[in-house]
Design an enzyme around this catalytic site. Structure first.
Site, PDB file in Angstrom:
ATOM      1  N   CYS A   9     -54.501  86.232 -58.395  1.00  0.00           N
ATOM      2  CA  CYS A   9     -54.413  84.627 -58.256  1.00  0.00           C
ATOM      3  C   CYS A   9     -54.938  84.366 -57.023  1.00  0.00           C
ATOM      4  O   CYS A   9     -54.398  83.244 -56.554  1.00  0.00           O
ATOM      5  CB  CYS A   9     -53.190  84.092 -58.903  1.00  0.00           C
ATOM      6  SG  CYS A   9     -51.787  84.952 -58.049  1.00  0.00           S
ATOM      7  N   CYS A  26     -55.487  60.109 -61.977  1.00  0.00           N
ATOM      8  CA  CYS A  26     -54.146  59.388 -61.505  1.00  0.00           C
ATOM      9  C   CYS A  26     -54.133  58.728 -60.316  1.00  0.00           C
ATOM     10  O   CYS A  26     -54.913  59.294 -59.373  1.00  0.00           O
ATOM     11  CB  CYS A  26     -53.361  61.046 -61.236  1.00  0.00           C
ATOM     12  SG  CYS A  26     -51.827  60.711 -60.455  1.00  0.00           S
ATOM     13  N   GLN A  73     -46.900  81.984 -68.295  1.00  0.00           N
ATOM     14  CA  GLN A  73     -48.003  81.299 -67.930  1.00  0.00           C
ATOM     15  C   GLN A  73     -48.019  79.836 -67.944  1.00  0.00           C
ATOM     16  O   GLN A  73     -47.680  79.325 -69.309  1.00  0.00           O
ATOM     17  CB  GLN A  73     -49.552  82.106 -68.476  1.00  0.00           C
ATOM     18  CG  GLN A  73     -49.539  83.377 -67.705  1.00  0.00           C
ATOM     19  CD  GLN A  73     -50.159  83.664 -66.337  1.00  0.00           C
ATOM     20  OE1 GLN A  73     -50.386  82.487 -65.628  1.00  0.00           O
ATOM     21  NE2 GLN A  73     -50.277  84.379 -65.929  1.00  0.00           N
ATOM     22  N   TYR A 121     -46.684  94.872 -62.335  1.00  0.00           N
ATOM     23  CA  TYR A 121     -46.468  93.372 -62.197  1.00  0.00           C
ATOM     24  C   TYR A 121     -46.539  92.894 -63.651  1.00  0.00           C
ATOM     25  O   TYR A 121     -47.188  91.598 -63.754  1.00  0.00           O
ATOM     26  CB  TYR A 121     -47.482  92.636 -61.376  1.00  0.00           C
ATOM     27  CG  TYR A 121     -47.758  93.543 -59.921  1.00  0.00           C
ATOM     28  CD1 TYR A 121     -46.936  93.354 -58.751  1.00  0.00           C
ATOM     29  CD2 TYR A 121     -48.691  94.543 -59.703  1.00  0.00           C
ATOM     30  CE1 TYR A 121     -47.134  94.182 -57.725  1.00  0.00           C
ATOM     31  CE2 TYR A 121     -48.967  95.176 -58.743  1.00  0.00           C
ATOM     32  CZ  TYR A 121     -48.125  95.135 -57.563  1.00  0.00           C
ATOM     33  OH  TYR A 121     -48.173  95.582 -56.468  1.00  0.00           O
ATOM     34  N   GLU A 125     -42.185  95.915 -63.686  1.00  0.00           N
ATOM     35  CA  GLU A 125     -42.002  94.545 -63.162  1.00  0.00           C
ATOM     36  C   GLU A 125     -40.658  94.573 -62.143  1.00  0.00           C
ATOM     37  O   GLU A 125     -39.762  95.034 -62.623  1.00  0.00           O
ATOM     38  CB  GLU A 125     -41.741  93.529 -64.195  1.00  0.00           C
ATOM     39  CG  GLU A 125     -41.209  92.245 -64.040  1.00  0.00           C
ATOM     40  CD  GLU A 125     -41.795  91.263 -63.222  1.00  0.00           C
ATOM     41  OE1 GLU A 125     -42.970  91.237 -63.209  1.00  0.00           O
ATOM     42  OE2 GLU A 125     -41.106  90.635 -62.373  1.00  0.00           O
ATOM     43  N   CYS A 158     -47.873  62.521 -65.114  1.00  0.00           N
ATOM     44  CA  CYS A 158     -49.020  63.352 -64.532  1.00  0.00           C
ATOM     45  C   CYS A 158     -49.848  63.837 -65.414  1.00  0.00           C
ATOM     46  O   CYS A 158     -49.750  64.330 -66.348  1.00  0.00           O
ATOM     47  CB  CYS A 158     -47.711  64.767 -64.019  1.00  0.00           C
ATOM     48  SG  CYS A 158     -49.021  65.905 -63.407  1.00  0.00           S
TER      49      CYS A 158
HETATM   50  N1  SAH Z   1     -48.756  89.722 -65.919  1.00  0.00           N
HETATM   51  C1  SAH Z   1     -47.885  88.796 -65.863  1.00  0.00           C
HETATM   52  C2  SAH Z   1     -46.977  88.394 -64.644  1.00  0.00           C
HETATM   53  C3  SAH Z   1     -47.935  88.165 -63.496  1.00  0.00           C
HETATM   54  S1  SAH Z   1     -47.285  87.103 -62.142  1.00  0.00           S
HETATM   55  C4  SAH Z   1     -48.111  87.600 -66.530  1.00  0.00           C
HETATM   56  O1  SAH Z   1     -49.371  87.386 -66.853  1.00  0.00           O
HETATM   57  O2  SAH Z   1     -47.471  86.966 -67.344  1.00  0.00           O
HETATM   58  C5  SAH Z   1     -46.793  88.575 -60.954  1.00  0.00           C
HETATM   59  C6  SAH Z   1     -45.516  89.372 -61.423  1.00  0.00           C
HETATM   60  O3  SAH Z   1     -45.305  90.355 -60.395  1.00  0.00           O
HETATM   61  C7  SAH Z   1     -44.261  88.447 -61.483  1.00  0.00           C
HETATM   62  O4  SAH Z   1     -43.515  88.859 -62.597  1.00  0.00           O
HETATM   63  C8  SAH Z   1     -43.295  88.950 -60.260  1.00  0.00           C
HETATM   64  O5  SAH Z   1     -42.140  89.007 -60.463  1.00  0.00           O
HETATM   65  C9  SAH Z   1     -44.005  90.392 -60.157  1.00  0.00           C
HETATM   66  N2  SAH Z   1     -43.867  90.946 -59.124  1.00  0.00           N
HETATM   67  C10 SAH Z   1     -43.743  90.593 -57.521  1.00  0.00           C
HETATM   68  N3  SAH Z   1     -43.714  91.552 -56.836  1.00  0.00           N
HETATM   69  C11 SAH Z   1     -43.555  92.963 -57.334  1.00  0.00           C
HETATM   70  C12 SAH Z   1     -43.578  94.227 -57.103  1.00  0.00           C
HETATM   71  N4  SAH Z   1     -43.470  94.542 -55.660  1.00  0.00           N
HETATM   72  N5  SAH Z   1     -43.360  95.039 -58.088  1.00  0.00           N
HETATM   73  C13 SAH Z   1     -43.376  94.851 -59.252  1.00  0.00           C
HETATM   74  N6  SAH Z   1     -43.456  93.573 -59.822  1.00  0.00           N
HETATM   75  C14 SAH Z   1     -43.617  92.743 -58.869  1.00  0.00           C
END
Ligand code: SAH
Length: 478
Positions: A434, A75, A308, A337, A358, A167
């Site tokens: 991450c 790019c 994702q 999460y 979540e 991109c």
């Molecule tokens: N495991 C999922 C999402 C991971 S991203 C996947 O792989 O698709 C992290 C996620 O945590 C997000 O969806 C965000 O909304 C959530 N999150 C952020 N803070 C949080 C908290 N305090 N308690 C619960 N979830 C939370």
């Protein structure tokens, strides 16, 4: 002694190392210089841009002697854009960089013994083709000096748009879709939104593609309301042109009339086709070269859904997490999460029951629908903060877990969440992260509370960028 070099001075420096943000580090008489866009192994000429007491920043002026790891970026905009911090670095070297970034964080921040970490760390999981991996793109729309509509990206940390419909991380269809939108705007005098004045109509174009289904979604973010029966001038023409593109499944508009940096508006109206696209991800055998193994799980994705962005690597990441969980079909698993339940539903096929937590209510609605869509009856989901839901359920309902899976955002797990996890004493914990710095911090707590790291593996979800995902398995010490 204070910094002996001055602003604007021209210096030649050899790049010996990389920061975790991808900048090159070179030293002159012991003083480190941070140089963006320099590759480890380069000898470069720099202009000093900023000096601090013990270090300085330099702008890359010229590569005097290129590094053996330097490659021609695909790019032409990679320096201005800033999205791909390490595109000029050979992909194999990028993977090495990510491997050592995780390792070093575990050693420095986590306080683990370097030899121990080298013993438990498995080779980083890279991509065969590290380009065009993103299933989602959001292009800002603006106009050039002649007033012609353009789509592109914001030049690093500014709000001026540089035109580029191509991109290297996105799917090839993005270009045709954007060009179709831009010609429609030009031919029908549809104005781009202007941030400063708050005038105009088209703000952003969101494009999503289901890699497995081939289905494509386009959502135009507009600063305007419905006029009569349409949202856009000559709406039929736009629909006619866009709907001819192969794979087109959903065309919608999102209303965002606010003066804000937030891209999407809350209101979405489908103007052609379905309101969601489908995508399927498959369980793979993480212990055997990620060969296809299980049946797929299908998700419906709307313009606002979290999903994702690298589906090829997501399959590998989730399969690895599944493998690390060591399920036999008898386990009770908590997935904290959980987002739209992607990992939870992956685990459900091998567990007795899965509970997801979540914070975003819409994500939990999606998770429940995804469970139904795939005929999964042993997964339940709760809305709330992991650090509140888990302690509350533990104290009031005395909930139990054989395995706890966590996949927190960059800031990692809350202390109260970690504390409850330790009290629940699951056999195994799988941590998907991450950000390896907060991962290291949290692992220190878990290992101080009776757990031991068994396996660590980094997965490259975002080639060309400095980001890296990590999966860790922990077991309770008997
Ligand atoms: N495991 C999922 C999402 C991971 S991203 C996947 O792989 O698709 C992290 C996620 O945590 C997000 O969806 C965000 O909304 C959530 N999150 C952020 N803070 C949080 C908290 N305090 N308690 C619960 N979830 C939370």
């Amino acid at each position: 002694m204070s910094m002996p070099y001055e602003k604007n001075q021209i210096l030649t420096v050899e790049i010996e190392d990389i920061t975790s943000e991808g900048e090159g580090i070179g030293k002159i008489s012991g003083y480190p210089f941070f140089v963006k866009d320099a590759v480890i192994g380069d000898t470069v000429q720099i202009r000093v841009t900023r000096t601090k007491k013990n270090y300085a920043y330099g702008r890359l002026e010229k590569v005097v002697e290129p590094s053996p790891f330097r490659v021609e970026p695909i790019c032409g905009f990679h320096k201005q854009c800033g999205g791909c911090q390490i595109q000029a670095m050979d992909y194999e070297r990028q993977l090495e960089f990510k491997q050592s970034k995780v390792r070093n964080n575990l050693v420095r921040i986590g306080g683990f013994d370097a030899e121990f970490i080298d013993g438990v760390m498995e080779p980083v999981v890279g991509m065969e083709d590290p380009f065009h991996y993103r299933n989602k793109a959001q292009y800002p729309i603006g106009k050039d000096k002649e007033g012609k509509p353009i789509a592109g990206f914001y030049a690093g940390r500014t709000h001026s748009i540089i035109a580029n419909t191509d991109c290297g991380l996105g799917v090839l269809e993005n270009k045709e879709i954007l060009e179709t939108v831009l010609s429609y705007m030009e031919e029908n005098h549809v104005p781009a939104y202007e941030e400063a004045a708050g005038e105009g109509l088209i703000r952003h174009v969101l494009i999503r593609k289901g890699f497995y289904s081939g289905e494509i979604m386009v959502c135009l973010v507009i600063s305007g309301k419905k006029r009569g029966s349409v949202f856009l001038p000559s709406q039929e023409k736009l629909i006619c042109d866009l709907s001819r593109i192969k794979g087109m499944t959903s065309i919608s508009v999102s209303i965002n009339t606010e003066k804000t940096n937030v891209i999407m508006g809350k209101e979405i109206h489908t103007i052609w086709g379905r309101s969601t696209i489908n995508d399927t991800i498959f369980v793979r055998d993480a212990e055997n070269g990620f060969e296809l193994q299980g049946k797929g799980i299908t998700f419906a994705i709307s313009p606002l859904s979290f999903y994702q962005v690298n589906p090829v690597q997501t399959e590998k990441l989730y399969s690895l997490a599944l493998s690390y969980a060591g399920l036999t079909g008898k386990e009770t698993v908590w997935d904290l999460y959980c987002g739209i339940g992607t990992i939870s539903l992956f685990l459900a096929g091998r567990a007795k029951e899965v509970y997801g937590v979540e914070i975003v209510p819409q994500a939990i609605r999606d998770a429940k629908e995804n469970a139904l869509r795939n005929g999964i009856g042993n997964a339940a989901f709760f809305v709330g903060k992991a650090e509140e839901v888990l302690p509350e359920k533990f104290e009031k309902e005395n909930i139990y877990a054989d395995v706890i899976m966590v996949d927190p955002p960059r800031k990692g797990c809350d202390a109260a969440c970690l504390e409850t996890m330790l009290k629940m004493r699951p056999e195994r914990i799988v941590y998907v992260s991450c950000d390896s710095a907060t991962l290291a911090r949290d692992l220190k707590v878990l290992c101080g509370g009776g757990y031991e790291i068994k396996r660590v593996r980094a997965v490259d979800m975002f080639p060309m960028t400095v980001h890296v995902e990590t999966v860790v398995s922990l077991i309770r010490i008997k």
